[in-house]
Scaffold this motif. Sequence first.
Motif, PDB file in Angstrom:
ATOM      1  N   THR A   1      -1.020 -10.203  61.651  1.00  0.00           N
ATOM      2  CA  THR A   1      -1.585 -10.650  60.492  1.00  0.00           C
ATOM      3  C   THR A   1      -1.571  -9.822  59.436  1.00  0.00           C
ATOM      4  N   ALA A   2      -1.875  -8.402  59.614  1.00  0.00           N
ATOM      5  CA  ALA A   2      -2.035  -7.469  58.533  1.00  0.00           C
ATOM      6  C   ALA A   2      -0.547  -7.326  57.800  1.00  0.00           C
ATOM      7  N   SER A   3       0.492  -7.307  58.653  1.00  0.00           N
ATOM      8  CA  SER A   3       1.847  -7.291  57.935  1.00  0.00           C
ATOM      9  C   SER A   3       2.125  -8.535  57.119  1.00  0.00           C
ATOM     10  N   ARG A   4       1.789  -9.728  57.444  1.00  0.00           N
ATOM     11  CA  ARG A   4       2.035 -10.821  56.792  1.00  0.00           C
ATOM     12  C   ARG A   4       1.168 -10.941  55.620  1.00  0.00           C
ATOM     13  N   LEU A   5      -0.216 -10.683  55.748  1.00  0.00           N
ATOM     14  CA  LEU A   5      -1.094 -10.574  54.611  1.00  0.00           C
ATOM     15  C   LEU A   5      -0.872  -9.722  53.667  1.00  0.00           C
ATOM     16  N   LEU A   6      -0.571  -8.528  53.918  1.00  0.00           N
ATOM     17  CA  LEU A   6      -0.367  -7.218  52.985  1.00  0.00           C
ATOM     18  C   LEU A   6       1.106  -7.323  52.397  1.00  0.00           C
ATOM     19  N   ALA A   7       2.175  -7.905  52.805  1.00  0.00           N
ATOM     20  CA  ALA A   7       3.471  -7.843  52.154  1.00  0.00           C
ATOM     21  C   ALA A   7       3.432  -8.275  51.023  1.00  0.00           C
ATOM     22  N   PRO A   8       2.856  -9.452  50.215  1.00  0.00           N
ATOM     23  CA  PRO A   8       2.983  -9.459  48.757  1.00  0.00           C
ATOM     24  C   PRO A   8       2.419  -8.085  47.803  1.00  0.00           C
ATOM     25  N   PHE A   9       1.266  -7.400  48.473  1.00  0.00           N
ATOM     26  CA  PHE A   9       0.878  -6.324  47.927  1.00  0.00           C
ATOM     27  C   PHE A   9       1.903  -4.954  48.076  1.00  0.00           C
TER      28      PHE A   9
ATOM     29  N   LEU B   1       5.751  -0.919  56.300  1.00  0.00           N
ATOM     30  CA  LEU B   1       4.512  -1.821  56.369  1.00  0.00           C
ATOM     31  C   LEU B   1       4.241  -2.210  57.706  1.00  0.00           C
ATOM     32  N   ASP B   2       5.290  -2.526  58.392  1.00  0.00           N
ATOM     33  CA  ASP B   2       5.068  -2.878  59.820  1.00  0.00           C
ATOM     34  C   ASP B   2       4.502  -1.959  60.886  1.00  0.00           C
ATOM     35  N   ALA B   3       5.247  -0.436  60.317  1.00  0.00           N
ATOM     36  CA  ALA B   3       4.874   0.669  61.215  1.00  0.00           C
ATOM     37  C   ALA B   3       3.533   1.064  61.066  1.00  0.00           C
ATOM     38  N   ILE B   4       2.925   0.707  59.584  1.00  0.00           N
ATOM     39  CA  ILE B   4       1.762   1.246  59.253  1.00  0.00           C
ATOM     40  C   ILE B   4       0.622   0.445  59.816  1.00  0.00           C
ATOM     41  N   CYS B   5       0.925  -0.677  59.790  1.00  0.00           N
ATOM     42  CA  CYS B   5      -0.035  -1.765  60.615  1.00  0.00           C
ATOM     43  C   CYS B   5      -0.046  -1.395  61.978  1.00  0.00           C
ATOM     44  N   ALA B   6       1.092  -1.391  62.711  1.00  0.00           N
ATOM     45  CA  ALA B   6       1.004  -1.056  64.112  1.00  0.00           C
ATOM     46  C   ALA B   6       0.218   0.265  64.509  1.00  0.00           C
ATOM     47  N   GLU B   7       0.225   1.098  63.577  1.00  0.00           N
ATOM     48  CA  GLU B   7      -0.735   2.503  63.683  1.00  0.00           C
ATOM     49  C   GLU B   7      -2.114   2.233  63.429  1.00  0.00           C
TER      50      GLU B   7
END
Length: 435
Positions: free
Chosen positions: A56-64, A74-80
């Motif tokens: 959810t974080a990866s999808r939500l924050l992708a535009p920013f 971004l995906d790796a950051i959210c996973a951490e």
Amino acid sequence: MFTSTIFVSTRGQSPGTSLSAAIAAGLAPDGGLYVPQTLPRFAPEDFTDCGTLARTASRLLAPFFADDALAPQLDAICAEAFTFAAPMRALATPQDFVLELFHGPTAAFKDFGARFLAACMRRLPRASDKDLTILVATSGDTGAAVGAAFAGVAGFRVVILYPDGRVSPRQAHQLGAFGGNVAAMRVAGSFDDCQRLVKQAFADAGLRARVPLSSANSISLGRLLPQMTYYAHAALAHWREHRQPLNFVVPTGNLGNALACMLARAAGLPIGGIALATNANRSLPDFFDGAPYHPRDSIATLANAMDVGAPSNFERLRWLYPDDAELRQAFDVAAFDDETIRATIRQRHSRFGEVFCPHTATAVAMLERLRRDGASGDWAVAATAHPAKFDGIVEALIEKPVPVPSALAELLGRPSHAEPLANDHAALCWRLLRE
């Protein structure tokens, strides 16, 4: 595909910049707070395949993050950052829920944003080979979350300022328990004094030329943006099951967590009403009751992490709602004194066996008021900290011990040390230059 988002200052006197630059800087050059020039718009269907907080974080924050240097990671950051759950559980009263945000390493909601910020900053290029100092003011929980997120990370040091005698004993122990690259300083003053010292340090060009600084308070976009995630994730799960928006009650002091919920709603997530609960510090409730906004000295309460008289994120709130009349109509806001906090903790336990920290108790009291006033629909209270962090208050009220989460117990088992610090800019400069 998303187009790149520019981040601008709430005060409008600084040029727009990238997300990476805004995260690295903390504050804008004009002293304002960074905000996105535009907000994305989502529909629930955009998150159909997002079954975890990290997705959810990866999808939500992708535009920013679009077109930013950090976007590929971004995906790796959210996973951490999102490695622990934020479960929503039913309360005993009908249609009432609690969103538990305290299952991270320091047992407070701040863990989500602090870990995300650390994951971002470890990946940002550095202009200097000097350690970057993360300077953070805390009213109790932020400092520990930031300390845990950056502890042992090469190239960073953390300096935590907290108001001496105005955090719980377990909070104070956490703040001083990291050692190594994390230093805790107990300030002779209030949280607002700590926050003022941080802002003075950032405004001191001479100091910053000698000591590279960045922020980890809720003024940082690297903490604010990821906090949208748990509201979005809970609201989406509720939408899928009930096809109805989920309403939230958020306990607030510096307005960061509340603003994250507002941003998620503004971006189109299925969030209905948002109500804010404060303790006896009345800057926000008085404004929402119609008085001019008037920051004031904070007063000490049982919900100490919300002891804020001059909430920094009010600037962002006015950016989101430039018209004060519209802003006042957009949210229900009320203050609850220590007597009400005690009564709420005691009565919810005696009637239902529920146990809340003092901060969450303000939100529960607000929910009870909303129900008495006829509020309908499903409402979720944001539980911001584990009650075991406030054992001296909670256990006396419910007359039984509160089990301590294992991560919190591990921190409490370490030795702890904090240096005294005068409430003075020169004293802080001397410490930063000495460290």
